[in-house]
Structure formats: structure tokens, C-alpha cells
Design a protein around this motif. Structure first.
Motif, PDB file in Angstrom:
ATOM      1  N   ALA A 192      25.790  -9.132-106.438  1.00 37.31           N
ATOM      2  CA  ALA A 192      26.697  -8.899-105.303  1.00 37.31           C
ATOM      3  C   ALA A 192      28.116  -9.337-105.662  1.00 37.31           C
ATOM      4  O   ALA A 192      29.097  -8.686-105.286  1.00 37.31           O
ATOM      5  N   ILE A 193      28.230 -10.440-106.415  1.00 36.87           N
ATOM      6  CA  ILE A 193      29.543 -10.918-106.848  1.00 36.87           C
ATOM      7  C   ILE A 193      30.229  -9.869-107.719  1.00 36.87           C
ATOM      8  O   ILE A 193      31.442  -9.650-107.614  1.00 36.87           O
ATOM      9  N   VAL A 194      29.439  -9.226-108.587  1.00 32.89           N
ATOM     10  CA  VAL A 194      30.001  -8.181-109.442  1.00 32.89           C
ATOM     11  C   VAL A 194      30.678  -7.109-108.582  1.00 32.89           C
ATOM     12  O   VAL A 194      31.800  -6.670-108.857  1.00 32.89           O
ATOM     13  N   GLY A 195      30.001  -6.716-107.502  1.00 32.17           N
ATOM     14  CA  GLY A 195      30.565  -5.692-106.630  1.00 32.17           C
ATOM     15  C   GLY A 195      31.786  -6.166-105.861  1.00 32.17           C
ATOM     16  O   GLY A 195      32.794  -5.459-105.781  1.00 32.17           O
ATOM     17  N   VAL A 196      31.710  -7.389-105.316  1.00 32.55           N
ATOM     18  CA  VAL A 196      32.835  -7.922-104.532  1.00 32.55           C
ATOM     19  C   VAL A 196      34.052  -8.138-105.422  1.00 32.55           C
ATOM     20  O   VAL A 196      35.187  -7.827-105.054  1.00 32.55           O
ATOM     21  N   SER A 197      33.818  -8.695-106.626  1.00 35.62           N
ATOM     22  CA  SER A 197      34.925  -8.942-107.553  1.00 35.62           C
ATOM     23  C   SER A 197      35.572  -7.630-107.972  1.00 35.62           C
ATOM     24  O   SER A 197      36.804  -7.540-108.097  1.00 35.62           O
ATOM     25  N   LEU A 198      34.734  -6.609-108.194  1.00 32.54           N
ATOM     26  CA  LEU A 198      35.266  -5.282-108.539  1.00 32.54           C
ATOM     27  C   LEU A 198      36.204  -4.788-107.443  1.00 32.54           C
ATOM     28  O   LEU A 198      37.322  -4.340-107.728  1.00 32.54           O
ATOM     29  N   ASP A 199      35.781  -4.927-106.209  1.00 34.08           N
ATOM     30  CA  ASP A 199      36.580  -4.436-105.092  1.00 34.08           C
ATOM     31  C   ASP A 199      37.926  -5.159-105.008  1.00 34.08           C
ATOM     32  O   ASP A 199      38.982  -4.515-104.909  1.00 34.08           O
ATOM     33  N   ASN A 200      37.907  -6.489-105.056  1.00 35.43           N
ATOM     34  CA  ASN A 200      39.153  -7.261-104.937  1.00 35.43           C
ATOM     35  C   ASN A 200      40.119  -6.960-106.071  1.00 35.43           C
ATOM     36  O   ASN A 200      41.324  -6.765-105.849  1.00 35.43           O
ATOM     37  N   ILE A 269      34.880 -17.065-103.477  1.00 34.52           N
ATOM     38  CA  ILE A 269      36.082 -17.898-103.613  1.00 34.52           C
ATOM     39  C   ILE A 269      36.669 -17.748-105.014  1.00 34.52           C
ATOM     40  O   ILE A 269      37.887 -17.543-105.179  1.00 34.52           O
ATOM     41  N   ALA A 270      35.796 -17.825-106.027  1.00 33.28           N
ATOM     42  CA  ALA A 270      36.277 -17.685-107.408  1.00 33.28           C
ATOM     43  C   ALA A 270      36.852 -16.291-107.632  1.00 33.28           C
ATOM     44  O   ALA A 270      37.904 -16.133-108.283  1.00 33.28           O
ATOM     45  N   GLY A 271      36.189 -15.268-107.085  1.00 33.81           N
ATOM     46  CA  GLY A 271      36.638 -13.896-107.290  1.00 33.81           C
ATOM     47  C   GLY A 271      37.957 -13.597-106.607  1.00 33.81           C
ATOM     48  O   GLY A 271      38.808 -12.889-107.158  1.00 33.81           O
ATOM     49  N   THR A 272      38.134 -14.128-105.407  1.00 36.89           N
ATOM     50  CA  THR A 272      39.406 -13.919-104.706  1.00 36.89           C
ATOM     51  C   THR A 272      40.548 -14.574-105.474  1.00 36.89           C
ATOM     52  O   THR A 272      41.628 -13.994-105.631  1.00 36.89           O
ATOM     53  N   PHE A 273      40.293 -15.779-105.965  1.00 38.21           N
ATOM     54  CA  PHE A 273      41.331 -16.494-106.710  1.00 38.21           C
ATOM     55  C   PHE A 273      41.726 -15.742-107.975  1.00 38.21           C
ATOM     56  O   PHE A 273      42.902 -15.497-108.236  1.00 38.21           O
TER      57      PHE A 273
END
Length: 305
Positions: A192-200, A269-273
Motif C-alpha cells: 500500500a505504501i508503494v501505491g501511496v508514495s507513487l501518488d504523492n 509520514i515518510a512518503g509525504t516527507f
């Protein structure tokens, strides 16, 4: 105007600190695999009369299962994880526990062999690796009309790897503190992080591409900084709303999806940063050939003729 990209090496330093914590935690504590990723048996038992945890644990030790992991799931109800049990061993264990604490019922029993556990762990690793390679190819293709599209894809994958490493490392630390195990919900959270990080990150990169096409500045660093400022609010608002949802799930659903929610919150949090502060900064570093500054070496100033 807020100068985000001008402080890029401070953001790299913050990321570096968390990466260091993650690497040390993984090296020292590692990840505690659940039954899906290690061989063993897990059995859920319920006694008709309440049984104290200490009494149950002591009885398991007396029966020769001192390495068993016992979790209390309710009054007189326990989840027990042991080494792989044969049918005869399971029957004998239940007979001994019945003799000690009275009638019991078995609500579930599962065993995973070492071969299946190894295969599951390998397939999970392959899934994450394939996802990252796919992201690299996709982002490189998506930004193919930009100068050096491979840089965009590479910086994206570095940021993605940062998210996964920090998340796994911090989960390792929390796992040591709270006894959390790496299970399939953990893997689901990582994907799920892979997808969210991709989007951001795509949102920030896309704004950079748009601003560069519009010619807002001949200076790539200025284009990046403007794009970071323009997307900062959107990224923060999206992440905060997802975090609120995660907190609600953690509070009202609880244990069954705990690992998924915790992994998603850390990764979010890490991905947004890194999507706002790190990945765009890496593109500027690459564009200005500042790699030497990571080891304290300043870029040479051209000598005027």
C-alpha cells in the motif's frame, strides 16, 4: 518565497538519521516473522473455566513448550504458537491442558512447513522488487519527454526505497518493543505504501514538468522550489486525512489489522516527507552535479578567464 529546495541537504540529513535508525534496528533486532513466514503451528484454544495467563504459560513450560508464544485473546482463551505439531502431538497437548484446566475447545489450528514459509517470504520479497522495477520503468516512460527521464525514474525509486526501508526499520524497532510480528498484513501495508508514495511523488514531479514546460524560470532549481510550494498543501491535506482514517481503524477495529495500519501510518509520514522534500531535491542535486556534497566536498567554482 519559501526556499524549500535550498535546504535540501538538511532534509537529506533528516532522512539519513531515520535511515540509520532503521538499518541499525534491522541489524540488531531484525523482524520477527509470523507463522506465515516461518514454520510452526498456531492453535486457538478456549477453556470453559477462566484460566490465568501465568498459569497457562507455566503449564506450557512444564509440558516442554517453553519456546511457545502465548497470547491471551479473552477470558480463558489463548492463541498459542509452537513448533510444527503433528496430529498426535496436538492431541496430546490438548489432553494435558484439559487435565490441568478442564474442558477446552479448539477454534482453529494451522501449520506451516519450513518449505512453504520460505517460499512465502521469497515471493513477498520478489513482489516488492518487481513493484519497484515496474515503478522505475513507468516513471521513466511517463517523463520520457523531459530531459534525462531516467533521472526522474531513478530519484522516484530512491525515494520509494527510502519509504520502505524507514518503515520496515521502525516497525522492527516497535516490534522489539511491543512484540509485533511480520505477517501478511505487514506485507499488504508495504505494498500500500508503494501505491501511496507513487501518488504523492507523481503529483510533485508532474507539477515540476508542467512548470518547466510553462517556462516559469530558466533555473531548474527555481522550478523545483515553486513546484514544491504549490504541491505542499495538497500533499499535507491528503496525508492528514488518510492518517485520521488510519487512527480511526486502529482505535475501533484494532488488533486484526494493527500491522497494516501501523505500517501504513509510518510509510505515509515518510512518503509525504520524501515526496515533497527529498525526491525533488535529489533531482536538483543530479542536475547540478552536487553528489560530492554528500561527503562534505564542495563543488569546484569555475575559474574566470
Amino acid at each position: 518565497m519559501l526556499d524549500i529546495v535550498g535546504k535540501r541537504f538538511w532534509y537529506f540529513l533528516i532522512s539519513g538519521v531515520f535511515i540509520l535508525i532503521a538499518v541499525v534496528s534491522l541489524a540488531v533486532f531484525g523482524l520477527k516473522p509470523s507463522i506465515e513466514f516461518s514454520s510452526g503451528s498456531i492453535i486457538s484454544l478456549a477453556f470453559e473455566t477462566p484460566v490465568e495467563y501465568d498459569q497457562f504459560q507455566q503449564k506450557m513450560n512444564d509440558l516442554g513448550y517453553s519456546n511457545a508464544i502465548v497470547q491471551r485473546t479473552g477470558s480463558g482463551q489463548f492463541l498459542v504458537r509452537t513448533e510444527v505439531l503433528t496430529d498426535a502431538q496436538k492431541t496430546q497437548l490438548e489432553t494435558d491442558l484439559t487435565a490441568a484446566f478442564g474442558t477446552l475447545s479448539e477454534s482453529s489450528f494451522n501449520s506451516v512447513s519450513p518449505m512453504i514459509a520460505s517460499e512465502t517470504a521469497r515471493n513477498a520479497g520478489i513482489a516488492v522488487a518487481v513493484a519497484m522495477v515496474g515503478m522505475l520503468l513507468y516513471v521513466t516512460y511517463a517523463f520520457r519527454k523531459m530531459p534525462s527521464p531516467f533521472r526522474w525514474g531513478t530519484c522516484f525509486v530512491i525515494a520509494l526505497f527510502h519509504d520502505i526501508l524507514v518503515t520496515v526499520g521502525l516497525f522492527s524497532l516497535f516490534g522489539k518493543m511491543f512484540g509485533w510480528e511480520m505477517n501478511l498484513m505487514f506485507i499488504t501495508g508495504i505494498l500500500a505504501i508503494v501505491g501511496v508514495s507513487l501518488d504523492n511523488t507523481i503529483v510533485v514531479f508532474d507539477r515540476m514538468r508542467e512548470n518547466q514546460r510553462m517556462g516559469v524560470s530558466p533555473n531548474f532549481e527555481a522550478v523545483v522550489n515553486r513546484s514544491q510550494i504549490e504541491t505542499l498543501g495538497r500533499s499535507m491535506n491528503t496525508s492528514i486525512t488518510i492518517l485520521i482514517t488510519c487512527l480511526a481503524l486502529l482505535l475501533f477495529v484494532g488488533g486484526s489489522i494493527q500491522n497494516f495500519v501501523v505500517v501504513l501510518m509510518i510509510g505515509l509520514i515518510a512518503g509525504t516527507f520524501d515526496s515533497v522534500f527529498v525526491a525533488p531535491g535529489l533531482l536538483v542535486v543530479w542536475d547540478k552535479n552536487e553528489w560530492g556534497r554528500f561527503i562534505g566536498r564542495k563543488k569546484a567554482t569555475p575559474v574566470k578567464a
